[in-house]
Design an enzyme around this catalytic site. Structure first.
Site, short mmCIF file in Angstrom:
data_model
loop_
_atom_site.label_atom_id
_atom_site.label_comp_id
_atom_site.label_asym_id
_atom_site.label_seq_id
_atom_site.Cartn_x
_atom_site.Cartn_y
_atom_site.Cartn_z
N PRO A 221 0.79 -1.22 0.00
CA PRO A 221 0.00 0.00 0.00
C PRO A 221 0.83 1.28 0.00
O PRO A 221 1.95 1.31 0.50
CB PRO A 221 -0.76 -0.10 1.32
N GLU A 222 0.25 2.32 -0.58
CA GLU A 222 0.78 3.66 -0.42
C GLU A 222 -0.19 4.41 0.49
O GLU A 222 -1.14 3.82 1.00
CB GLU A 222 0.97 4.31 -1.79
#
Length: 276
Positions: free
Chosen positions: A2-3
């Site tokens: 994830p970002e």
DNA sequence: ACCCTCACCTGCACGC
DNA sequence: TGCGTGCAGGTGAGGG
């Protein structure tokens, strides 16, 4: 993988599900997940604590506890949380398991073993080594044109690498870096310090925009265990990215061919005619 | 002080 | 089918 926007969705789910609940047990199965503490200390610092709320700094997920401590976690590339029924079995690579009240378990699973946890005193949370050097939150007022211009100035590093540097811009990862540069029309190989003032303004706005687009996608999803993994695009579905992963495809703006290059060790995607 | 490369892991998609 | 290669949304340590 994830970002920041995906982490934000995970945090909203965790906060919704876990606020007010208690860790009945805290089992650190893989020592190196939390290298600063032993499994025994891990348990001692967490068992019996109630979760006040779950929040975030950059890509770090923070469990604020009523015993004066905060559990810091980072998903890195492949970490994810699961909330399991008493009947459900744990997935492979479950490296930390927390029993909650009523028999449910919160599980931290991480196939690639890159994830990270620590437990620190909340009073010194933002001095913790994990958080101390992070850049301002990109969706806050602190991430201003002035800040962004100053952080680009005086460095010769290419702008793509700089966007991935969490001490300069926090929360951007490999996908959003390509996406923001495309949106701003900035070439990923550009020398950061040589980018014009006007382009810095556009790039800063583009970073905020690409993050907000994903957050808007996630705005109406249920904040329950089905979305705790942060896969807001659904299983087997890639994001609808403008350039990321589109090598050889046509540019959405000008119909020329999207290129893939390697910077550092990471792939960058861009349009040679739109990004100068 | 800065900046780059590599290491940390497993699994999957691909071509031969 | 099997095996080799390259790739994966992150980042810290260690070197130049």
């Amino acid at each position: 993988m994830p970002e920041l926007p995906e982490v934000e969705i995970v945090v909203r789910c965790l906060d919704q599900i876990l606020s007010g609940r208690r860790f009945e047990s805290a089992e650190l199965r893989r020592q190196r997940l939390a290298p600063d503490i032993t499994p025994k200390k891990f348990a001692n610092r967490l068992v019996g604590a109630q979760i006040n709320f779950v929040h975030r700094r950059g890509k770090h997920i923070l469990f604020d506890l009523d015993n004066g401590r905060t559990l810091i976690t980072h998903l890195r590339m492949s970490g994810r949380f699961w909330l399991l029924d008493p009947e459900s079995s744990e997935p492979k690579f479950s490296h930390a398991v927390f029993e909650l009240d009523d028999g449910e378990r919160l599980v931290f699973q991480d196939q690639r073993h890159f994830g990270f946890m620590n437990v620190v005193e909340t009073s010194r949370l933002f001095q913790a080594k994990e958080l101390a050097k992070l850049a301002p939150e990109p969706l806050s007022e602190d991430f201003s044109d002035d800040y962004f211009r100053k952080t680009l100035k005086g460095t010769k590093r290419n702008i793509k690498a700089l966007l991935l540097d969490q001490t300069r811009v926090c929360g951007v990862g490999n996908i959003y870096a390509s996406e923001a540069l495309f949106l701003a029309g900035v070439r990923p190989t550009a020398v950061s310090g040589a980018i014009t003032k006007a382009k810095t303004v556009v790039l800063r706005e583009s970073i905020v925009q690409v993050m907000n687009e994903t957050l808007e996608l996630g705005a109406n999803i249920p904040l329950d265990r089905s979305n705790i993994g942060g896969n807001i695009y659904g299983p087997n579905s890639d994001g609808d990215w403008r350039v990321y992963g589109r090598e050889g495809e046509l540019c959405l703006k000008c119909r020329s061919t999207i290129k893939r290059i390697v910077q550092g060790t990471r792939s960058t995607y861009y349009c040679r005619s739109c990004q100068r």
